[in-house]
Scaffold this motif. Structure first.
Motif, PDB file in Angstrom:
ATOM      1  N   CYS A  56      37.358  40.989 -28.270  1.00 12.77           N
ATOM      2  CA  CYS A  56      36.100  41.744 -28.401  1.00 12.77           C
ATOM      3  C   CYS A  56      36.273  43.172 -27.891  1.00 12.77           C
ATOM      4  CB  CYS A  56      34.982  41.058 -27.613  1.00 12.77           C
ATOM      5  SG  CYS A  56      34.431  39.497 -28.327  1.00 12.77           S
ATOM      6  N   MET A  57      37.005  43.329 -26.792  1.00 13.78           N
ATOM      7  CA  MET A  57      37.252  44.677 -26.277  1.00 13.78           C
ATOM      8  C   MET A  57      38.122  45.480 -27.246  1.00 13.78           C
ATOM      9  SD  MET A  57      35.424  44.657 -23.599  1.00 13.78           S
ATOM     10  CE  MET A  57      35.844  46.076 -22.594  1.00 13.78           C
ATOM     11  N   LEU A  58      39.020  44.797 -27.950  1.00 14.42           N
ATOM     12  CA  LEU A  58      39.842  45.489 -28.943  1.00 14.42           C
ATOM     13  C   LEU A  58      39.014  45.902 -30.160  1.00 14.42           C
ATOM     14  CD1 LEU A  58      43.164  43.411 -28.813  1.00 14.42           C
ATOM     15  CD2 LEU A  58      42.625  45.581 -27.667  1.00 14.42           C
ATOM     16  N   VAL A  59      38.001  45.104 -30.489  1.00 14.68           N
ATOM     17  CA  VAL A  59      37.063  45.511 -31.542  1.00 14.68           C
ATOM     18  C   VAL A  59      36.442  46.855 -31.171  1.00 14.68           C
ATOM     19  CG1 VAL A  59      34.836  44.997 -32.631  1.00 14.68           C
ATOM     20  CG2 VAL A  59      36.530  43.178 -32.358  1.00 14.68           C
ATOM     21  N   LEU A  60      36.003  46.970 -29.924  1.00 12.87           N
ATOM     22  CA  LEU A  60      35.392  48.223 -29.467  1.00 12.87           C
ATOM     23  C   LEU A  60      36.400  49.368 -29.477  1.00 12.87           C
ATOM     24  CD1 LEU A  60      33.204  46.957 -26.499  1.00 12.87           C
ATOM     25  CD2 LEU A  60      32.424  47.770 -28.723  1.00 12.87           C
ATOM     26  N   GLU A  61      37.641  49.075 -29.093  1.00 12.23           N
ATOM     27  CA  GLU A  61      38.669  50.122 -29.111  1.00 12.23           C
ATOM     28  C   GLU A  61      38.882  50.638 -30.531  1.00 12.23           C
ATOM     29  OE1 GLU A  61      43.396  50.669 -28.003  1.00 12.23           O
ATOM     30  OE2 GLU A  61      42.189  49.250 -26.843  1.00 12.23           O
ATOM     31  N   ALA A  62      38.877  49.741 -31.501  1.00 13.71           N
ATOM     32  CA  ALA A  62      39.039  50.159 -32.901  1.00 13.71           C
ATOM     33  C   ALA A  62      37.868  51.025 -33.346  1.00 13.71           C
ATOM     34  CB  ALA A  62      39.171  48.931 -33.802  1.00 13.71           C
TER      35      ALA A  62
ATOM     36  N   ASN B 192      27.911  34.471 -17.452  1.00 12.92           N
ATOM     37  CA  ASN B 192      28.275  34.818 -16.074  1.00 12.92           C
ATOM     38  C   ASN B 192      29.628  35.513 -15.957  1.00 12.92           C
ATOM     39  OD1 ASN B 192      25.926  33.537 -14.947  1.00 12.92           O
ATOM     40  ND2 ASN B 192      26.887  31.575 -15.394  1.00 12.92           N
ATOM     41  N   SER B 193      30.243  35.834 -17.089  1.00 14.49           N
ATOM     42  CA  SER B 193      31.593  36.405 -17.020  1.00 14.49           C
ATOM     43  C   SER B 193      31.535  37.912 -16.782  1.00 14.49           C
ATOM     44  CB  SER B 193      32.349  36.125 -18.322  1.00 14.49           C
ATOM     45  OG  SER B 193      31.779  36.857 -19.388  1.00 14.49           O
ATOM     46  N   PRO B 194      32.448  38.433 -15.956  1.00 14.91           N
ATOM     47  CA  PRO B 194      32.510  39.896 -15.764  1.00 14.91           C
ATOM     48  C   PRO B 194      32.890  40.621 -17.056  1.00 14.91           C
ATOM     49  CG  PRO B 194      34.376  38.797 -14.686  1.00 14.91           C
ATOM     50  CD  PRO B 194      33.434  37.721 -15.129  1.00 14.91           C
ATOM     51  N   GLU B 195      33.617  39.915 -17.950  1.00  6.24           N
ATOM     52  CA  GLU B 195      33.997  40.536 -19.233  1.00  6.24           C
ATOM     53  C   GLU B 195      32.762  40.893 -20.062  1.00  6.24           C
ATOM     54  OE1 GLU B 195      37.402  38.176 -17.748  1.00  6.24           O
ATOM     55  OE2 GLU B 195      35.295  37.670 -18.138  1.00  6.24           O
ATOM     56  N   ARG B 196      31.723  40.075 -19.932  1.00  5.84           N
ATOM     57  CA  ARG B 196      30.516  40.344 -20.704  1.00  5.84           C
ATOM     58  C   ARG B 196      29.846  41.635 -20.236  1.00  5.84           C
ATOM     59  NH1 ARG B 196      24.935  36.762 -21.429  1.00  5.84           N
ATOM     60  NH2 ARG B 196      25.111  36.517 -23.675  1.00  5.84           N
ATOM     61  N   VAL B 197      29.832  41.841 -18.938  1.00  2.13           N
ATOM     62  CA  VAL B 197      29.249  43.070 -18.382  1.00  2.13           C
ATOM     63  C   VAL B 197      30.031  44.290 -18.875  1.00  2.13           C
ATOM     64  CG1 VAL B 197      28.743  44.335 -16.254  1.00  2.13           C
ATOM     65  CG2 VAL B 197      28.418  41.849 -16.336  1.00  2.13           C
ATOM     66  N   ALA B 198      31.349  44.206 -18.817  1.00  2.46           N
ATOM     67  CA  ALA B 198      32.186  45.321 -19.273  1.00  2.46           C
ATOM     68  C   ALA B 198      32.001  45.568 -20.766  1.00  2.46           C
ATOM     69  CB  ALA B 198      33.660  45.026 -18.974  1.00  2.46           C
ATOM     70  N   PHE B 199      31.894  44.480 -21.535  1.00  2.06           N
ATOM     71  CA  PHE B 199      31.739  44.607 -22.986  1.00  2.06           C
ATOM     72  C   PHE B 199      30.432  45.305 -23.337  1.00  2.06           C
ATOM     73  CE2 PHE B 199      29.926  42.966 -26.945  1.00  2.06           C
ATOM     74  CZ  PHE B 199      30.924  43.305 -27.858  1.00  2.06           C
ATOM     75  N   VAL B 200      29.330  44.873 -22.733  1.00  2.00           N
ATOM     76  CA  VAL B 200      28.037  45.426 -23.124  1.00  2.00           C
ATOM     77  C   VAL B 200      27.924  46.897 -22.723  1.00  2.00           C
ATOM     78  CG1 VAL B 200      26.662  44.820 -21.064  1.00  2.00           C
ATOM     79  CG2 VAL B 200      25.573  44.874 -23.289  1.00  2.00           C
ATOM     80  N   SER B 201      28.503  47.240 -21.585  1.00  2.40           N
ATOM     81  CA  SER B 201      28.470  48.639 -21.153  1.00  2.40           C
ATOM     82  C   SER B 201      29.224  49.535 -22.142  1.00  2.40           C
ATOM     83  CB  SER B 201      29.096  48.743 -19.758  1.00  2.40           C
ATOM     84  OG  SER B 201      29.200  50.087 -19.367  1.00  2.40           O
ATOM     85  N   ARG B 202      30.388  49.080 -22.561  1.00  6.42           N
ATOM     86  CA  ARG B 202      31.210  49.872 -23.487  1.00  6.42           C
ATOM     87  C   ARG B 202      30.591  49.892 -24.886  1.00  6.42           C
ATOM     88  NH1 ARG B 202      37.741  48.883 -23.902  1.00  6.42           N
ATOM     89  NH2 ARG B 202      38.208  50.432 -25.543  1.00  6.42           N
TER      90      ARG B 202
END
Length: 326
Positions: free
Chosen positions: A85-91, A117-127
């Motif tokens: 998912c983070m790579l989707v955002l990078e693209a 509850n995952s920290p990845e979700r917080v990072a994803f939504v912010s980005r």
């Protein structure tokens, strides 16, 4: 003309070959995941992502990572899915892709599948919100905020849902969520406070239309509120009069209104802080020379409105533009 037609045909053939190649690769990756070779498949996805990106095939990279994330989610592989998912955002960022409904819905889809509850979700939504703002400096696209709010509402995360509704244009959705929030978690004596806070915050964000919609919808649909206006609850009458006063823009009306309803406004110390800001935005009240905001109140106001002197100095005078938020 003939040369142009031949070039176009060649481009179409290359595009078809590329799509066919992506589909073949996806088939192999899917087979690896189905066999349970999650780590190997994850590494293959990453390798292909960077290969596509190096060739400026941003759309292919994004689509492959998106389908891969959905595949990993369906097999309960949260960490691998979140990474893709983070790579989707990078693209999206590298391609400087236009913000469209289909892309926003894809982002909201994977957000809904992430562990809440995952920290990845917080990072994803912010980005994701930062990308969706299109470099405008605003706090994200209203449609993405709306989609996030709807997911969080389904998860009964009412507080976070309310935040995202505030930054969407969906006053009706916000009101319906607040009715459920109030009836599920609030005291009967607080039914008026749920909507009062939302209206005041919408007004602090210069969103008069959503403020009116959230108030009208909430008061019509809440089972504990009798038909009005006028209402049994004084605070609801204050909000009703305030919405009328905001349209009129007369400072004298606003001042008298705030004075007359002080007993109701003292129920929450934030109300007068919000009203100070509303006075500045809609009634020409000059900002206080020294900020009285401190401690918890200051933090709340800062998180909602971004109350630094620099931001206020740079802020557009156009009432339709939202306040820059921290």
């Amino acid at each position: 003309m003939a040369a142009a037609a031949m070039a176009e045909q060649e481009g179409a053939r290359n595009g078809a070959r590329n799509r066919g190649g992506v589909q073949r690769v996806e088939g192999k990756l899917r087979a690896s995941v189905e066999k349970g070779d999650y780590y190997e498949a994850h590494q293959m996805y990453r390798t292909l992502f960077f290969r596509y990106m190096s060739q400026s095939k941003h759309a292919e990279a994004r689509e492959l990572m998106y389908s891969g994330a959905l595949l990993f989610f369906s097999h309960g592989q949260q960490n691998s899915a979140a990474d893709l998912c983070m790579l989707v955002l990078e693209a999206l960022e590298k391609a400087e892709a236009d913000v469209g409904d289909d892309l926003l819905e894809n982002l909201a889809k994977v957000f809904s599948l992430m562990d809440p509850n995952s920290p990845e979700r917080v990072a994803f939504v912010s980005r994701a919100l930062k990308w969706s703002s299109g470099g405008s400096g605003k706090l994200g696209h209203p449609r993405l905020h709306q989609l996030l709010a709807l997911t969080l509402w389904k998860e009964q995360n009412y507080c976070e849902s309310r935040y995202h509704f505030l930054h969407s244009a969906d006053g009706e959705g916000c009101a319906n969520m607040l009715v459920e929030y109030s009836t599920a978690r609030g005291f009967r004596s607080e039914v008026d406070m749920f909507v009062a806070q939302a209206v005041l915050q919408f007004l602090c964000l210069k969103n008069k239309s959503s403020a009116l919609v959230v108030f009208t919808t909430y008061t019509q649909k809440h089972p504990s509120i009798e038909d009005g206006p006028p209402f049994v609850q004084p605070l609801l009458n204050f909000i009703w009069f305030l919405l009328l006063a905001v349209d009129g823009g007369k400072l004298a009306v606003f001042t008298v209104l705030c004075e007359q309803y002080q007993p109701s406004l003292r129920r929450d110390p934030m109300y007068n802080e919000y009203l100070d800001r509303i006075g500045q935005l809609f009634f020409g009240v000059p900002p206080k020379q020294t900020s009285s905001y401190g401690g918890l109140l200051g933090n709340l106001l800062s998180s909602l409105m971004g109350s630094s002197e620099q931001e206020e100095g740079e802020e557009s005078q156009d009432d339709s533009s939202p306040i820059e938020l921290d």
